[in-house]
Each structure stands twice: as C-alpha cells, then as structure tokens.
Design a protein around this motif. Structure first.
Motif, short mmCIF file in Angstrom:
data_model
loop_
_atom_site.label_atom_id
_atom_site.label_comp_id
_atom_site.label_asym_id
_atom_site.label_seq_id
_atom_site.Cartn_x
_atom_site.Cartn_y
_atom_site.Cartn_z
N ARG A 18 0.83 -1.23 -0.01
CA ARG A 18 0.32 0.17 -0.25
C ARG A 18 0.93 1.53 -0.03
N TYR A 19 1.67 1.47 1.24
CA TYR A 19 3.00 2.68 1.30
C TYR A 19 3.74 2.31 -0.67
N ALA A 20 3.80 1.45 -1.19
CA ALA A 20 4.67 1.59 -2.42
C ALA A 20 3.27 2.40 -2.95
N VAL A 21 2.06 2.01 -2.90
CA VAL A 21 1.60 2.24 -4.42
C VAL A 21 1.44 4.34 -4.39
N VAL A 22 0.93 4.46 -2.90
CA VAL A 22 1.07 5.66 -2.61
C VAL A 22 2.25 6.65 -3.29
N LEU A 23 3.60 5.84 -2.94
CA LEU A 23 4.74 6.64 -3.79
C LEU A 23 5.07 6.50 -5.07
N THR A 24 4.84 5.65 -6.03
CA THR A 24 4.85 5.21 -7.24
C THR A 24 3.97 6.36 -8.07
N GLY A 25 2.75 5.21 -7.25
CA GLY A 25 1.07 5.95 -8.14
C GLY A 25 1.09 4.89 -9.15
N ASP A 26 1.13 3.43 -9.12
CA ASP A 26 0.77 2.52 -10.12
C ASP A 26 1.49 0.89 -9.80
N THR A 27 0.20 0.42 -9.35
CA THR A 27 0.57 -0.81 -8.43
C THR A 27 1.84 -1.61 -9.83
N HIS A 28 1.87 -1.93 -10.51
CA HIS A 28 3.41 -2.37 -11.18
C HIS A 28 4.65 -1.98 -10.76
N SER A 29 4.48 -0.36 -10.90
CA SER A 29 5.65 0.36 -10.23
C SER A 29 5.73 -0.11 -8.70
N ALA A 30 4.90 -0.03 -7.95
CA ALA A 30 4.57 -0.61 -6.61
C ALA A 30 5.27 -1.55 -6.44
N GLN A 31 4.90 -2.71 -7.70
CA GLN A 31 5.32 -3.62 -6.73
C GLN A 31 6.83 -4.26 -7.61
N ASP A 32 7.45 -3.52 -8.44
CA ASP A 32 9.21 -3.60 -8.13
C ASP A 32 9.94 -2.88 -7.06
N LEU A 33 8.71 -2.14 -7.07
CA LEU A 33 9.48 -1.14 -5.76
C LEU A 33 9.72 -2.10 -4.22
N VAL A 34 8.41 -2.69 -4.16
CA VAL A 34 8.39 -3.72 -3.01
C VAL A 34 9.12 -5.06 -3.52
N GLN A 35 9.64 -5.52 -4.42
CA GLN A 35 10.03 -6.48 -4.57
C GLN A 35 11.38 -6.52 -4.93
N GLU A 36 11.71 -4.88 -4.87
CA GLU A 36 13.36 -4.68 -4.69
C GLU A 36 14.09 -4.52 -2.88
N THR A 37 13.04 -3.58 -2.45
CA THR A 37 12.83 -3.55 -1.63
C THR A 37 12.95 -4.57 -0.36
N MET A 38 12.34 -5.67 -0.62
CA MET A 38 11.97 -6.60 0.70
C MET A 38 13.58 -7.68 -0.14
N VAL A 39 14.06 -7.80 -1.51
CA VAL A 39 15.30 -8.63 -1.73
C VAL A 39 16.05 -8.25 -1.12
N ARG A 40 16.55 -6.28 -0.92
CA ARG A 40 17.17 -5.94 -0.64
C ARG A 40 17.38 -5.72 1.10
N ALA A 41 16.26 -6.26 1.82
CA ALA A 41 16.36 -6.05 3.20
C ALA A 41 16.35 -7.52 3.96
N VAL A 63 12.23 4.65 -0.03
CA VAL A 63 11.83 5.65 -0.32
C VAL A 63 12.98 5.46 -1.11
N ASN A 64 14.71 5.06 -0.38
CA ASN A 64 15.89 5.77 -1.36
C ASN A 64 16.25 5.34 -2.14
N ILE A 65 15.19 3.85 -2.82
CA ILE A 65 15.21 3.23 -3.76
C ILE A 65 14.21 3.51 -5.18
N TYR A 66 12.90 4.33 -4.50
CA TYR A 66 11.10 4.88 -5.15
C TYR A 66 12.92 6.26 -5.73
N VAL A 67 13.18 7.35 -4.94
CA VAL A 67 14.03 8.92 -5.14
C VAL A 67 15.03 7.89 -6.59
N ASP A 68 16.07 7.42 -6.07
CA ASP A 68 17.96 6.73 -6.67
C ASP A 68 16.73 6.03 -9.01
#
Length: 168
Positions: A18-41, A63-68
C-alpha cells in the motif's frame, strides 16, 4: 524477541505494498519497488533487525530506492510505453470522489520524486519534518522546500478543495 525475515515479510508485506502504491502511483511500479526493497531487506536482514524500528528502516529503504530510480544511468531505465505519464493513472471506481482521486493521482505523478516522497511521508505517514529529512537524507529546510514547491505545483494545477493548509 528476534523476528525472522520470513515472519517480518509475511506480516508487513501488505502494508509495504500500500505504501509503495502511494509512492509510485501505480500498482506495477509499486510491485517492483516492494520486490526490490524486500530483496535488499533480506540481504541486509541483520541491519534491519537491529534497527530501532525495522518497519521504518525498510520504509526508508523503499523511499531511497524510489528516489534513486530516476538517478540511475539511462541504460538501467526500462520504458514500457512511449508516454511516461500514460501508465501512472490509477483506474477510477464508481464511488463518489473517484474523479477527485484521479486528479490527485495525476497531479502527484507529475511531481519530481523527492517532492512526491516528501508529501507521502508528510501526509500519508504523518511524519514531522525532521524524520522526513532523515528518511530522504537531506536537511529540514530542504524538506520544507520540497513540500512547499509540491503544494504550490498542485495548487497551480487547480486541484480545488483537495490541498489545504501549508507546511508544518
């Protein structure tokens, strides 16, 4: 009590999505963002687990991944459509206010990433300026500038009645 990565991911994944959808504005980018973040975590789980607030630590990573994403070199970017703004509209629904939500999503999609992240951290996460500055890795004055410019841009785009007040 130590929490395993798997337990942490299972209990927090929906909230991160949900947080990623608010950051990115679309579900596909949000899924990519969550996936990349969770792998790094997972790769840095000892650091995440040792943090005062593991959830906040992972949100900061997100947030850092999104901005980067914008800062990466041109060859790392993948464009799936010719118009960069075309895929950022969130589909409306039949509920009252869907048109207003569409306007807000469209207006947010047009903001620079740092400004959008600052707004999300302020109005979605309800964080004070100092925590936003810590999350974005900048000064409190820069945060206030991001929020001020973002709100001015949104007001200029005539989103009546949806943006009120100023910065904290």
């Amino acid at each position: 009590m130590e929490v395993t990565y798997e337990e942490f991911a299972r209990t927090r994944l929906a909230a991160f999505a949900r947080y990623a959808v608010v950051l990115t504005g679309d579900t596909h980018s949000a899924q990519d963002l969550v996936q990349e973040t969770m792998v790094r975590a997972q790769l840095q789980w000892k650091k995440v687990e040792a943090a005062e607030s593991p959830e906040r630590y992972v949100k900061r990573m997100m947030v850092n991944i999104y901005v980067d994403w914008r800062r990466g070199s041109w060859w790392k970017r993948i464009l799936l459509h010719a118009d960069p703004g075309a895929g950022l509209r969130v589909p409306g629904d039949v509920a009252e206010g869907a048109a207003d939500r569409d306007l807000v999503w469209t207006a947010l999609a047009g903001l620079p990433r740092q400004q959008r992240a600052a707004l999300v951290l302020r109005y979605y996460e309800d964080l004070p300026d100092i925590e936003i500055a810590d999350t974005l890795g900048c000064s409190v004055g820069t945060v206030r500038g991001y929020i001020s410019r973002a709100l001015a841009t949104l007001r200029a785009r005539m989103v009546p009645g949806l943006i009120t007040g100023g910065t904290r």
